[in-house]
Write a protein that holds these residues in place. Structure first.
Motif, PDB file in Angstrom:
ATOM      1  N   SER A  84      -0.996   1.215   0.815  1.00 29.32           N
ATOM      2  CA  SER A  84       0.421   1.582   0.880  1.00 29.32           C
ATOM      3  C   SER A  84       0.691   2.404   2.131  1.00 29.32           C
ATOM      4  O   SER A  84      -0.212   3.034   2.689  1.00 29.32           O
ATOM      5  N   ARG A  85       1.945   2.400   2.569  1.00 22.17           N
ATOM      6  CA  ARG A  85       2.348   3.187   3.734  1.00 22.17           C
ATOM      7  C   ARG A  85       3.144   4.391   3.273  1.00 22.17           C
ATOM      8  O   ARG A  85       3.987   4.276   2.390  1.00 22.17           O
ATOM      9  N   GLU A  86       2.868   5.530   3.889  1.00 18.07           N
ATOM     10  CA  GLU A  86       3.543   6.768   3.518  1.00 18.07           C
ATOM     11  C   GLU A  86       3.960   7.523   4.774  1.00 18.07           C
ATOM     12  O   GLU A  86       3.323   7.417   5.826  1.00 18.07           O
ATOM     13  N   THR A  87       5.048   8.287   4.641  1.00 18.21           N
ATOM     14  CA  THR A  87       5.468   9.196   5.704  1.00 18.21           C
ATOM     15  C   THR A  87       4.940  10.584   5.361  1.00 18.21           C
ATOM     16  O   THR A  87       5.130  11.069   4.246  1.00 18.21           O
ATOM     17  N   ILE A  88       4.288  11.206   6.327  1.00 22.77           N
ATOM     18  CA  ILE A  88       3.675  12.513   6.120  1.00 22.77           C
ATOM     19  C   ILE A  88       4.454  13.565   6.907  1.00 22.77           C
ATOM     20  O   ILE A  88       4.631  13.442   8.118  1.00 22.77           O
ATOM     21  N   ARG A  89       4.934  14.578   6.205  1.00 26.00           N
ATOM     22  CA  ARG A  89       5.578  15.729   6.853  1.00 26.00           C
ATOM     23  C   ARG A  89       4.540  16.829   6.932  1.00 26.00           C
ATOM     24  O   ARG A  89       4.035  17.293   5.912  1.00 26.00           O
ATOM     25  N   LEU A  90       4.174  17.224   8.159  1.00 20.49           N
ATOM     26  CA  LEU A  90       3.145  18.233   8.336  1.00 20.49           C
ATOM     27  C   LEU A  90       3.584  19.544   7.693  1.00 20.49           C
ATOM     28  O   LEU A  90       4.670  20.054   7.992  1.00 20.49           O
ATOM     29  N   LEU A  91       2.750  20.062   6.841  1.00 20.11           N
ATOM     30  CA  LEU A  91       3.080  21.225   6.027  1.00 20.11           C
ATOM     31  C   LEU A  91       3.063  22.512   6.847  1.00 20.11           C
ATOM     32  O   LEU A  91       2.175  22.744   7.663  1.00 20.11           O
ATOM     33  N   GLY A  92       4.086  23.349   6.632  1.00 20.55           N
ATOM     34  CA  GLY A  92       4.092  24.701   7.176  1.00 20.55           C
ATOM     35  C   GLY A  92       4.541  24.849   8.609  1.00 20.55           C
ATOM     36  O   GLY A  92       4.502  25.955   9.154  1.00 20.55           O
ATOM     37  N   VAL A  93       4.983  23.747   9.247  1.00 17.72           N
ATOM     38  CA  VAL A  93       5.376  23.819  10.656  1.00 17.72           C
ATOM     39  C   VAL A  93       6.706  23.113  10.882  1.00 17.72           C
ATOM     40  O   VAL A  93       7.112  22.251  10.102  1.00 17.72           O
ATOM     41  N   ASP A  94       7.366  23.468  11.981  1.00 17.21           N
ATOM     42  CA  ASP A  94       8.621  22.822  12.365  1.00 17.21           C
ATOM     43  C   ASP A  94       8.682  22.778  13.882  1.00 17.21           C
ATOM     44  O   ASP A  94       8.715  23.820  14.539  1.00 17.21           O
ATOM     45  N   TYR A 153      11.451  17.432  -0.333  1.00 20.68           N
ATOM     46  CA  TYR A 153      12.783  17.075  -0.828  1.00 20.68           C
ATOM     47  C   TYR A 153      13.125  15.614  -0.555  1.00 20.68           C
ATOM     48  O   TYR A 153      13.770  14.954  -1.367  1.00 20.68           O
ATOM     49  N   TYR A 154      12.692  15.089   0.596  1.00 19.80           N
ATOM     50  CA  TYR A 154      13.031  13.720   0.970  1.00 19.80           C
ATOM     51  C   TYR A 154      11.974  12.709   0.530  1.00 19.80           C
ATOM     52  O   TYR A 154      11.994  11.559   0.957  1.00 19.80           O
ATOM     53  N   GLY A 155      11.044  13.145  -0.310  1.00 19.35           N
ATOM     54  CA  GLY A 155      10.043  12.231  -0.833  1.00 19.35           C
ATOM     55  C   GLY A 155       8.841  12.033   0.067  1.00 19.35           C
ATOM     56  O   GLY A 155       7.932  11.258  -0.254  1.00 19.35           O
ATOM     57  N   ARG A 156       8.804  12.721   1.198  1.00 24.45           N
ATOM     58  CA  ARG A 156       7.662  12.589   2.094  1.00 24.45           C
ATOM     59  C   ARG A 156       6.487  13.421   1.579  1.00 24.45           C
ATOM     60  O   ARG A 156       6.676  14.479   0.979  1.00 24.45           O
ATOM     61  N   ILE A 157       5.277  12.944   1.839  1.00 27.25           N
ATOM     62  CA  ILE A 157       4.089  13.692   1.447  1.00 27.25           C
ATOM     63  C   ILE A 157       3.947  14.918   2.343  1.00 27.25           C
ATOM     64  O   ILE A 157       4.109  14.834   3.565  1.00 27.25           O
ATOM     65  N   LEU A 158       3.667  16.064   1.745  1.00 26.17           N
ATOM     66  CA  LEU A 158       3.435  17.305   2.479  1.00 26.17           C
ATOM     67  C   LEU A 158       1.927  17.529   2.571  1.00 26.17           C
ATOM     68  O   LEU A 158       1.241  17.537   1.548  1.00 26.17           O
ATOM     69  N   ALA A 159       1.417  17.699   3.779  1.00 27.24           N
ATOM     70  CA  ALA A 159      -0.036  17.824   3.913  1.00 27.24           C
ATOM     71  C   ALA A 159      -0.426  18.511   5.212  1.00 27.24           C
ATOM     72  O   ALA A 159       0.327  18.526   6.184  1.00 27.24           O
ATOM     73  N   TYR A 160      -1.630  19.078   5.191  1.00 21.11           N
ATOM     74  CA  TYR A 160      -2.281  19.507   6.420  1.00 21.11           C
ATOM     75  C   TYR A 160      -2.980  18.267   6.973  1.00 21.11           C
ATOM     76  O   TYR A 160      -3.574  17.491   6.216  1.00 21.11           O
ATOM     77  N   ILE A 173       1.084  25.397  16.108  1.00 25.69           N
ATOM     78  CA  ILE A 173       1.634  26.747  16.196  1.00 25.69           C
ATOM     79  C   ILE A 173       0.937  27.557  17.281  1.00 25.69           C
ATOM     80  O   ILE A 173       1.588  28.197  18.107  1.00 25.69           O
ATOM     81  N   THR A 174      -0.390  27.535  17.304  1.00 23.56           N
ATOM     82  CA  THR A 174      -1.114  28.350  18.283  1.00 23.56           C
ATOM     83  C   THR A 174      -0.842  27.898  19.714  1.00 23.56           C
ATOM     84  O   THR A 174      -0.861  28.708  20.639  1.00 23.56           O
ATOM     85  N   ASP A 175      -0.565  26.599  19.901  1.00 23.18           N
ATOM     86  CA  ASP A 175      -0.278  26.076  21.240  1.00 23.18           C
ATOM     87  C   ASP A 175       1.202  26.159  21.603  1.00 23.18           C
ATOM     88  O   ASP A 175       1.617  25.670  22.653  1.00 23.18           O
ATOM     89  N   GLY A 176       2.016  26.742  20.712  1.00 23.03           N
ATOM     90  CA  GLY A 176       3.427  26.937  21.016  1.00 23.03           C
ATOM     91  C   GLY A 176       4.277  25.693  20.915  1.00 23.03           C
ATOM     92  O   GLY A 176       5.354  25.625  21.511  1.00 23.03           O
ATOM     93  N   HIS A 177       3.837  24.705  20.126  1.00 17.11           N
ATOM     94  CA  HIS A 177       4.627  23.484  19.951  1.00 17.11           C
ATOM     95  C   HIS A 177       5.501  23.535  18.702  1.00 17.11           C
ATOM     96  O   HIS A 177       6.336  22.646  18.505  1.00 17.11           O
ATOM     97  N   ALA A 178       5.296  24.527  17.844  1.00 15.07           N
ATOM     98  CA  ALA A 178       6.036  24.581  16.583  1.00 15.07           C
ATOM     99  C   ALA A 178       6.205  26.022  16.133  1.00 15.07           C
ATOM    100  O   ALA A 178       5.461  26.913  16.543  1.00 15.07           O
ATOM    101  N   ARG A 179       7.193  26.207  15.268  1.00 14.41           N
ATOM    102  CA  ARG A 179       7.356  27.491  14.603  1.00 14.41           C
ATOM    103  C   ARG A 179       6.766  27.395  13.201  1.00 14.41           C
ATOM    104  O   ARG A 179       6.597  26.301  12.658  1.00 14.41           O
ATOM    105  N   PHE A 180       6.447  28.531  12.636  1.00 18.89           N
ATOM    106  CA  PHE A 180       6.040  28.596  11.236  1.00 18.89           C
ATOM    107  C   PHE A 180       7.260  28.272  10.377  1.00 18.89           C
ATOM    108  O   PHE A 180       8.346  28.808  10.609  1.00 18.89           O
ATOM    109  N   TYR A 181       7.104  27.354   9.408  1.00 14.90           N
ATOM    110  CA  TYR A 181       8.221  26.965   8.548  1.00 14.90           C
ATOM    111  C   TYR A 181       8.212  27.837   7.299  1.00 14.90           C
ATOM    112  O   TYR A 181       7.250  27.837   6.530  1.00 14.90           O
ATOM    113  N   TYR A 191      -0.317  31.207   9.182  1.00 13.16           N
ATOM    114  CA  TYR A 191       0.597  30.515  10.084  1.00 13.16           C
ATOM    115  C   TYR A 191       1.634  31.479  10.665  1.00 13.16           C
ATOM    116  O   TYR A 191       1.985  31.397  11.845  1.00 13.16           O
ATOM    117  N   GLU A 192       2.129  32.365   9.831  1.00 12.43           N
ATOM    118  CA  GLU A 192       3.126  33.330  10.288  1.00 12.43           C
ATOM    119  C   GLU A 192       2.533  34.243  11.361  1.00 12.43           C
ATOM    120  O   GLU A 192       3.180  34.547  12.367  1.00 12.43           O
TER     121      GLU A 192
END
Length: 332
Positions: A84-94, A153-160, A173-181, A191-192
């Protein structure tokens, strides 16, 4: 008479023995018999008991998957072990948006200005490029977090996402590409803390922060469609963060402006020339970064080896392809 009675007894005895021999034979209903049929309860249990373990793990399990698409810096699409195919939302980052407008106040210290939005847009592109370089066509491990739950909320899998033994979410986060969510998950404190360190160091997207806010000044324009802003003081050492200083042009007119052959220069005469085909749409911005990078519709790169814009004051001059002065902007 005696002989007839004897024969009768023999026959009767034979019948009794034959009946005893049949008891417990191949036609028996004994539960120990190999041919015994299961009861209704046994059949139901057999039909409802899985014959193989599910390939979709529980919220606390891990699973190895193949990445088939990197959507942006914090979202990927994968093929699960069961096909199956799934969309993964990386957990804890934005990461900053690449398909929509960014909201600077979601990123602590980023100015709520056109320059701030433009800077975040460029950071979003950088995050996507970084994710593609690390994850495209890779086999990665998904690690779930019981505290966060398996789906958002949108049905995407949350994962590291773990690639080559490294937790990619944390690397963002450490490389400055994302903020802590700001949400509920086990790694929240780590992460914070990582975001705070990246922000204080002006790493990556945090170079867009208030420390490098737009310089104030006055402009003189012969083309009132154009306006300009400057971020001269990049976070940290300007020469170590060349893309943290930049000039942003904005088209406030109703029509697109063809910038082919136009130039931007500083008071010392350092000059950048826009490539043929460069256009600035109505209402759009175009940011010229001092350092190196890949040109896009919203960001271009000068390719300088050192800082250009003086922190203490300078003059930005914009000229058309014919050399006509279109706009000057002086800041202190």
């Amino acid at each position: 008479m005696v002989r007839r009675t004897t024969v009768t007894l023999v026959i009767a005895l034979f019948v009794v023995l034959a009946g005893c021999a049949g008891t417990g034979g191949a036609g028996s209903d004994s539960p120990d018999s190999p041919s015994a049929e299961p009861t209704t309860t046994e059949m139901t249990a057999a039909e409802t008991t899985p014959q193989t373990q599910s390939l979709t793990p529980s919220a606390s399990g891990d699973v190895t998957v193949d990445v088939v698409e990197v959507v942006d810096g914090d979202t990927i699409k994968v093929v699960m072990p069961n096909g199956s195919r799934e969309t993964i939302r990386l957990l804890g980052v934005d990461t900053p948006e690449v398909y929509g407008e960014n909201t600077p106040d979601e990123f602590e210290g980023i100015p709520e200005t056109d320059a701030g939005k433009a800077c975040l847009g460029a950071a979003g592109d950088d995050a996507s490029a970084y994710a593609k370089s690390r994850l495209s066509d890779e086999t990665v491990e998904l690690r779930y977090d019981e505290k966060a739950g398996k789906r958002g909320y949108y049905g995407r899998i949350l994962a590291y996402v773990v690639v080559d033994g490294s937790e990619f979410n944390y690397d963002l986060i450490t490389d400055g590409h994302a903020r802590f969510y700001d949400s509920s998950f086990e790694e929240r404190e780590r992460y914070e803390r990582a975001e705070r360190e990246a922000r204080e160091g002006g790493v990556g997207l945090w170079s867009c922060a208030t420390e490098g806010s737009t310089a104030s000044g006055e402009d003189t324009a012969t083309d009132d469609r154009l306006s300009v802003s400057v971020v001269a003081d990049a976070p940290g050492n300007d020469n170590d963060n060349l893309n943290g200083e930049y000039v942003t042009l904005r088209n406030d007119g109703d029509e697109s402006i063809d910038l082919s052959g136009w130039t931007i220069s500083d008071a010392a005469g350092a000059t950048y020339t826009f490539a043929t085909g460069t256009k600035l749409a109505s209402g759009a911005t175009l940011t010229l970064h001092t350092g190196t990078g890949t040109d896009t519709e919203t960001d271009v790169y000068w390719g300088r080896s050192g800082a250009v814009w003086n922190n203490g004051g300078d003059t930005v001059t914009v000229r058309s392809s014919t050399g006509t002065e279109v706009l000057t902007y002086t800041y202190e």
